[in-house]
Design a protein around this motif. Sequence first.
Motif, mmCIF file in Angstrom:
data_model
loop_
_atom_site.group_PDB
_atom_site.id
_atom_site.type_symbol
_atom_site.label_atom_id
_atom_site.label_comp_id
_atom_site.label_asym_id
_atom_site.label_seq_id
_atom_site.Cartn_x
_atom_site.Cartn_y
_atom_site.Cartn_z
ATOM 1 N N VAL A 108 -18.049 31.899 -105.444
ATOM 2 C CA VAL A 108 -17.677 30.603 -105.174
ATOM 3 C C VAL A 108 -16.603 30.440 -104.056
ATOM 4 C CG1 VAL A 108 -16.309 28.883 -106.294
ATOM 5 C CG2 VAL A 108 -17.920 30.227 -107.485
ATOM 6 N N ARG A 109 -15.919 31.245 -103.666
ATOM 7 C CA ARG A 109 -14.741 31.252 -102.456
ATOM 8 C C ARG A 109 -15.681 31.431 -101.211
ATOM 9 N NH1 ARG A 109 -10.089 30.464 -101.191
ATOM 10 N NH2 ARG A 109 -8.998 31.493 -99.455
ATOM 11 N N GLU A 110 -16.729 32.264 -101.316
ATOM 12 C CA GLU A 110 -17.370 32.522 -100.056
ATOM 13 C C GLU A 110 -17.935 31.164 -99.657
ATOM 14 O OE1 GLU A 110 -18.587 37.092 -99.607
ATOM 15 O OE2 GLU A 110 -19.638 35.874 -100.864
ATOM 16 N N GLY A 111 -18.459 30.274 -100.570
ATOM 17 C CA GLY A 111 -19.214 29.198 -100.382
ATOM 18 C C GLY A 111 -18.484 28.048 -99.785
ATOM 19 N N LEU A 112 -17.110 28.288 -99.571
ATOM 20 C CA LEU A 112 -16.158 27.115 -99.040
ATOM 21 C C LEU A 112 -16.354 27.145 -97.395
ATOM 22 C CD1 LEU A 112 -12.962 27.816 -100.980
ATOM 23 C CD2 LEU A 112 -14.520 26.271 -101.441
ATOM 24 N N PRO A 113 -16.746 26.043 -96.719
ATOM 25 C CA PRO A 113 -16.925 25.665 -95.665
ATOM 26 C C PRO A 113 -15.698 26.045 -94.634
ATOM 27 C CG PRO A 113 -16.623 23.492 -96.502
ATOM 28 C CD PRO A 113 -16.598 24.551 -97.659
#
Length: 381
Positions: A43-48
Amino acid sequence: MASRTERRYAPGRLREWWRERRSWELSEETRASVRKLKTLISVREGLPALTNEARALLAAAHDELDAAERVVTFDTHRRSPLGSHITAAHTHLNAASLLWLKSFLASPQEVSPYLPGLKAAVVEHLSVTDTRRKSVERLQTISTAEEVIRLTEAVEAAQSVALREKLRAASFVRIVYCVAGFLMMLAVGVAVLTAIWPQAVPMCFDPTQPADPTGPPTSPDSPVPYRVVCPIGTDDAPMSQDLDVNVGAVTTWGDYIVVQVIGLVAAGLAAATALRKIRGTSTPYPVPIALALLKLPAGALTAVLGLLLMRGGFVPGLSALDSSAQIIAWAVVFGYSQELFTKFVDRRGQMVLDAVRGPASPPQDNEGPGNRRPPPDPLEI
């Protein structure tokens, strides 16, 4: 359709038994924690707006989680599932959680929702005098990168303490197993040697009837005023003037074996009784089982040594037992009496269990019962 017996002993069922025989539940807990942390990382890796440094930290965390999964997968490594694999997996899991936590350096305010659980992990393992614990306890929210670093250092210290507690428990179990194994080999060695040479150190007594050695013989056909009593044999009318000859005629290869078996059974009862004083453990290291196994060979040996002391006149008034039943009865007493020695090991084992912080752990240092925090989530410690 395969019968119940065939299904029970099928190779797949054997593999399942091998997995579940010790710490399968803890392995599944570790896998669940790995999946939980992987979800948070994904989920955190998906933050732009995530920085390159944070992405590198999260990628390293993924590698640690993959290593944790490999460790708890029994089919992919040669180590038997005896508990150490759980500790090793949690080491990788702890490293992954620290890397995940450090990825918040650029956005420290996002750590605040996780602060209560992280603080609980720190309080659970660090003493009240630890400066890192004090600095974290004062935190009510996270707003700067410096506070994230302080929290990370405290969590890392707590994880290190937790690891040492588990390693101490593992070392204690190994030591107890080694001592129990050595005592068992010693007991077997005594049984084998005395079976081969039963007359070397006979476990027989020569009670006189009457007690006066100058009195009449116990039997009109016996030239001596005593009988020979062994654990599984008795001679009421010895025919030789030589005591050693009379004892050698009665003693058999099974005398020591019978005494050791009786002592082992008595020690087993003592072990079952002692287990009521020891709390269970949520660690993969079976301290109570190791302590119980230690008592068995100890009971076999104390039964033999106790009777030999009695035969040598070490106990005044009890140097001449009158029957085989009395010898067996005293073997029960001496086998159970190993508790006098192993109780110190039991206390040490309970101290080792108490040192492993968990839901049933006592308050640490000067903490009162009302100041105890809930146990930390495996993700956090």
